[in-house]
Scaffold this motif. Sequence first.
Motif, PDB file in Angstrom:
ATOM      1  N   GLN A 405     -12.309 -30.520  28.403  1.00  0.00           N
ATOM      2  CA  GLN A 405     -12.126 -30.291  29.840  1.00  0.00           C
ATOM      3  C   GLN A 405     -11.348 -31.472  30.416  1.00  0.00           C
ATOM      4  O   GLN A 405     -11.563 -32.622  30.015  1.00  0.00           O
ATOM      5  N   ALA A 406     -10.440 -31.189  31.361  1.00  0.00           N
ATOM      6  CA  ALA A 406      -9.673 -32.256  31.998  1.00  0.00           C
ATOM      7  C   ALA A 406      -9.238 -31.796  33.382  1.00  0.00           C
ATOM      8  O   ALA A 406      -9.028 -30.600  33.615  1.00  0.00           O
ATOM      9  N   GLY A 407      -9.099 -32.741  34.293  1.00  0.00           N
ATOM     10  CA  GLY A 407      -8.648 -32.381  35.630  1.00  0.00           C
ATOM     11  C   GLY A 407      -8.394 -33.613  36.476  1.00  0.00           C
ATOM     12  O   GLY A 407      -8.700 -34.751  36.083  1.00  0.00           O
ATOM     13  N   LEU A 408      -7.836 -33.375  37.650  1.00  0.00           N
ATOM     14  CA  LEU A 408      -7.587 -34.456  38.595  1.00  0.00           C
ATOM     15  C   LEU A 408      -7.759 -33.956  40.017  1.00  0.00           C
ATOM     16  O   LEU A 408      -7.597 -32.772  40.309  1.00  0.00           O
ATOM     17  N   THR A 409      -8.091 -34.890  40.898  1.00  0.00           N
ATOM     18  CA  THR A 409      -8.188 -34.617  42.327  1.00  0.00           C
ATOM     19  C   THR A 409      -7.349 -35.642  43.072  1.00  0.00           C
ATOM     20  O   THR A 409      -7.503 -36.855  42.868  1.00  0.00           O
ATOM     21  N   PHE A 410      -6.473 -35.158  43.942  1.00  0.00           N
ATOM     22  CA  PHE A 410      -5.582 -36.023  44.713  1.00  0.00           C
ATOM     23  C   PHE A 410      -5.899 -35.860  46.193  1.00  0.00           C
ATOM     24  O   PHE A 410      -5.988 -34.744  46.699  1.00  0.00           O
ATOM     25  N   ARG A 411      -6.115 -36.992  46.883  1.00  0.00           N
ATOM     26  CA  ARG A 411      -6.435 -36.992  48.303  1.00  0.00           C
ATOM     27  C   ARG A 411      -5.332 -37.732  49.063  1.00  0.00           C
ATOM     28  O   ARG A 411      -5.460 -38.931  49.355  1.00  0.00           O
ATOM     29  N   PRO A 412      -4.241 -37.041  49.388  1.00  0.00           N
ATOM     30  CA  PRO A 412      -3.086 -37.728  49.978  1.00  0.00           C
ATOM     31  C   PRO A 412      -3.321 -38.263  51.374  1.00  0.00           C
ATOM     32  O   PRO A 412      -2.711 -39.256  51.766  1.00  0.00           O
ATOM     33  N   PHE A 413      -4.194 -37.612  52.148  1.00  0.00           N
ATOM     34  CA  PHE A 413      -4.492 -38.100  53.494  1.00  0.00           C
ATOM     35  C   PHE A 413      -5.884 -37.644  53.894  1.00  0.00           C
ATOM     36  O   PHE A 413      -6.525 -36.845  53.194  1.00  0.00           O
ATOM     37  N   GLU A 414      -6.381 -38.127  55.006  1.00  0.00           N
ATOM     38  CA  GLU A 414      -7.750 -37.903  55.454  1.00  0.00           C
ATOM     39  C   GLU A 414      -8.065 -36.409  55.564  1.00  0.00           C
ATOM     40  O   GLU A 414      -7.329 -35.645  56.180  1.00  0.00           O
ATOM     41  N   GLY A 415      -9.160 -36.006  54.938  1.00  0.00           N
ATOM     42  CA  GLY A 415      -9.622 -34.626  55.038  1.00  0.00           C
ATOM     43  C   GLY A 415      -8.966 -33.660  54.091  1.00  0.00           C
ATOM     44  O   GLY A 415      -9.339 -32.482  54.049  1.00  0.00           O
ATOM     45  N   ASN A 416      -7.996 -34.129  53.300  1.00  0.00           N
ATOM     46  CA  ASN A 416      -7.268 -33.240  52.396  1.00  0.00           C
ATOM     47  C   ASN A 416      -7.602 -33.550  50.944  1.00  0.00           C
ATOM     48  O   ASN A 416      -7.821 -34.705  50.573  1.00  0.00           O
ATOM     49  N   SER A 417      -7.658 -32.514  50.111  1.00  0.00           N
ATOM     50  CA  SER A 417      -7.833 -32.700  48.675  1.00  0.00           C
ATOM     51  C   SER A 417      -7.055 -31.628  47.932  1.00  0.00           C
ATOM     52  O   SER A 417      -6.996 -30.474  48.352  1.00  0.00           O
ATOM     53  N   ILE A 418      -6.435 -32.044  46.815  1.00  0.00           N
ATOM     54  CA  ILE A 418      -5.710 -31.135  45.929  1.00  0.00           C
ATOM     55  C   ILE A 418      -6.315 -31.290  44.543  1.00  0.00           C
ATOM     56  O   ILE A 418      -6.384 -32.405  44.008  1.00  0.00           O
ATOM     57  N   ARG A 419      -6.763 -30.193  43.965  1.00  0.00           N
ATOM     58  CA  ARG A 419      -7.440 -30.228  42.673  1.00  0.00           C
ATOM     59  C   ARG A 419      -6.675 -29.405  41.644  1.00  0.00           C
ATOM     60  O   ARG A 419      -6.163 -28.324  41.961  1.00  0.00           O
ATOM     61  N   ALA A 420      -6.642 -29.910  40.416  1.00  0.00           N
ATOM     62  CA  ALA A 420      -6.064 -29.164  39.297  1.00  0.00           C
ATOM     63  C   ALA A 420      -6.931 -29.427  38.069  1.00  0.00           C
ATOM     64  O   ALA A 420      -7.377 -30.562  37.851  1.00  0.00           O
ATOM     65  N   SER A 421      -7.185 -28.385  37.269  1.00  0.00           N
ATOM     66  CA  SER A 421      -8.062 -28.574  36.121  1.00  0.00           C
ATOM     67  C   SER A 421      -7.781 -27.562  35.019  1.00  0.00           C
ATOM     68  O   SER A 421      -7.234 -26.484  35.262  1.00  0.00           O
ATOM     69  N   PHE A 422      -8.174 -27.954  33.814  1.00  0.00           N
ATOM     70  CA  PHE A 422      -8.220 -27.076  32.646  1.00  0.00           C
ATOM     71  C   PHE A 422      -9.613 -27.215  32.060  1.00  0.00           C
ATOM     72  O   PHE A 422     -10.117 -28.329  31.877  1.00  0.00           O
ATOM     73  N   SER A 423     -10.255 -26.092  31.754  1.00  0.00           N
ATOM     74  CA  SER A 423     -11.603 -26.150  31.176  1.00  0.00           C
ATOM     75  C   SER A 423     -11.809 -24.993  30.215  1.00  0.00           C
ATOM     76  O   SER A 423     -11.210 -23.922  30.361  1.00  0.00           O
ATOM     77  N   GLU A 424     -12.662 -25.233  29.228  1.00  0.00           N
ATOM     78  CA  GLU A 424     -13.038 -24.208  28.255  1.00  0.00           C
ATOM     79  C   GLU A 424     -14.511 -23.881  28.398  1.00  0.00           C
ATOM     80  O   GLU A 424     -15.320 -24.738  28.777  1.00  0.00           O
ATOM     81  N   GLY A 425     -14.844 -22.636  28.074  1.00  0.00           N
ATOM     82  CA  GLY A 425     -16.236 -22.213  28.053  1.00  0.00           C
ATOM     83  C   GLY A 425     -16.474 -21.260  26.910  1.00  0.00           C
ATOM     84  O   GLY A 425     -15.529 -20.699  26.328  1.00  0.00           O
ATOM     85  N   TYR A 426     -17.746 -21.063  26.564  1.00  0.00           N
ATOM     86  CA  TYR A 426     -18.059 -20.141  25.465  1.00  0.00           C
ATOM     87  C   TYR A 426     -19.459 -19.565  25.632  1.00  0.00           C
ATOM     88  O   TYR A 426     -20.279 -20.072  26.403  1.00  0.00           O
TER      89      TYR A 426
END
Length: 626
Positions: A405-426
């Motif tokens: 599993q891997a991902g990141l969260t970017f908060r460029p300014f107050e109150g904002n968030s951008i998330r991207a991720s890759f995950s596996e399940g079984y």
Amino acid sequence: MKKSVLFLVATLFSSLQLWAAEEDNKIDTTIFLKQVVVTATKIQVNRNSIPLSISVIGREEIEASSESALLPVLSQHIPGLFVTQKGMTGFGVNSNSAGTVNIRGIGQGNKVLMLFDGQPQWAGVFGHALPDTYVASDVERVEVVRGPGSLLYGSNAMGGVVNIITRQQKDDGRHTQARVMYGSYNTQKYMVNNGYNAGNFSSFISVNHDRTDGLRTNSDFHITNGFVNLGYKINDIYKLKGDVSLAKFKNQNPGPIDNPVTDNKMDILRGTASVSLTNTGEKISGAIQAFYNWGNHEINDGYRPPANPRTFRFNSDDHNTGILLYQTFRLFDGNSFTAGIDYKNWGGHAWNDTINGRKGEIIDRSVNEIAGYVIAQQDLFDKLSLNVGVRYEHSDAYGSRWTPQAGLTFRPFEGNSIRASFSEGYRSPNIRELYISYPPYSVANPDLKPESMQTYELAIGQYLNDNKFFVEITGFYLEAGNMIAGVQGTLTNIDKLYNKGIEAEISYYPAKNLWFTTNYSYLRTSTPVEAAPKNKFFIEGTYRLKRLTLTADVESIGGLIKVSGATDDKVNYTLLNAKASYLFGSHTKGFTLFVKGENLTGTKYEILNGFPMPKATVMGGVDVRF
């Protein structure tokens, strides 16, 4: 009809907005604090710092629903999540049962993992979830991971994770609550709970009883649930906790309306117990947890006249037990590193008892699983959070596998968030699929491999207007493989599917006594999937005028394939629900009278093929606190 319903609700909400303008418009900012979650990392973190899609339902929302069962509350308030239902109350466990939790089109066959305080809850033999044991009064909050959670929780977390965090008494002293409800189809619901906190000791105890005659002849349901949670604070670092939950229920299944069945009766006892020791320090925190989940089932599968009654009853004793150990280390500023080890043993004994006392063996088997995992998160410049982890698991049933599993969260300014991720399940094949055959319908296969899934997500969230308005939009794409299906009567790994969609959550607090929540999800599947609506929309508005609280909501489902229904026969329906309550005294010492109505427009619809859902229903009751 849909346009009329939506117009009615819009008019009601507009009127409430005008009334609210006359009230104090100052907002209590504590309502809008960023949510803290634990399910995605096993430690408390800000929801906006992790890359996975997580929805949180708090105690206030659960309490406001006056529901005894938890799952209907989740089905309404969480985008992309849908729960199958078939009556006034109760889900059942047989082939015509409801209570399947489906997230993003993944769920049938127990592909969404249910947890109590991080511990897996499902039946050891047939691998199904236990929807009638999830009692709303025992829940502090629910955290739902909308996507794979197998990195931390292993099998069955393929489609998502629902972590039910149980209640503990936090305020000093003793607090008691009792509720009585009565409504349509002679439905009765009784609840009493008591919380106690003195010094380092705390306790929470509850008892629930639900019963209904049901919509049809031979569809009655009775259940009694008991829950005890004890806690002791050893010192500022260590805390000991233990809990026990029991559920005893009896119900009848009348079968599909066009092919009814006689004497399909179930007598079931389910229980779970756990003990945990947690440590919370500035640099190190974690826990060791031991849990044991068990059940005893006696089922008469019934008959269809003119056939004769069955001469035997199905019986099973199952278990799901294990030990979970994890520790989180904060090595330096902005960093957390979690390492954990899980051991689980699940399985059970199933047999047929004949009326003359002979026993026909079906299976007596269990599976061992042991796993280790690591997950690390690093915050950079208060703007970026990086998250990565991997799990290695070995099973008696299928061997070994890695889960990243891997991902990141970017908060460029107050109150904002951008998330991207890759995950596996079984999801590991269960005892039923591996070893129990029911020819000619399905023959077991001990060589089955786990079902697996990879999910890609991108989300943007934004708080506006001093946190009074919040919106989050998530796009996802998932690929599932090794799906277990019958080929010429034998179970095998062949099927693949590809799902993609969009989910949105919005909350708005225009005034202190008026608020709205809404969510929408769109799902497109490569192959027809039961109980996975193409469109799901929910909006709820609440207005509070001193002691009076009014709530109205609309739920709309489109493009739903009924369970065991024709894939070309899509179900579309819209429901209008409302509730009014009035408080006498205070919230801690007083009582509330309430009445609520569901499906007030009398919409006809089915979720399980052949099981009509109720038309308009009404429930009323009193809630006492002292």
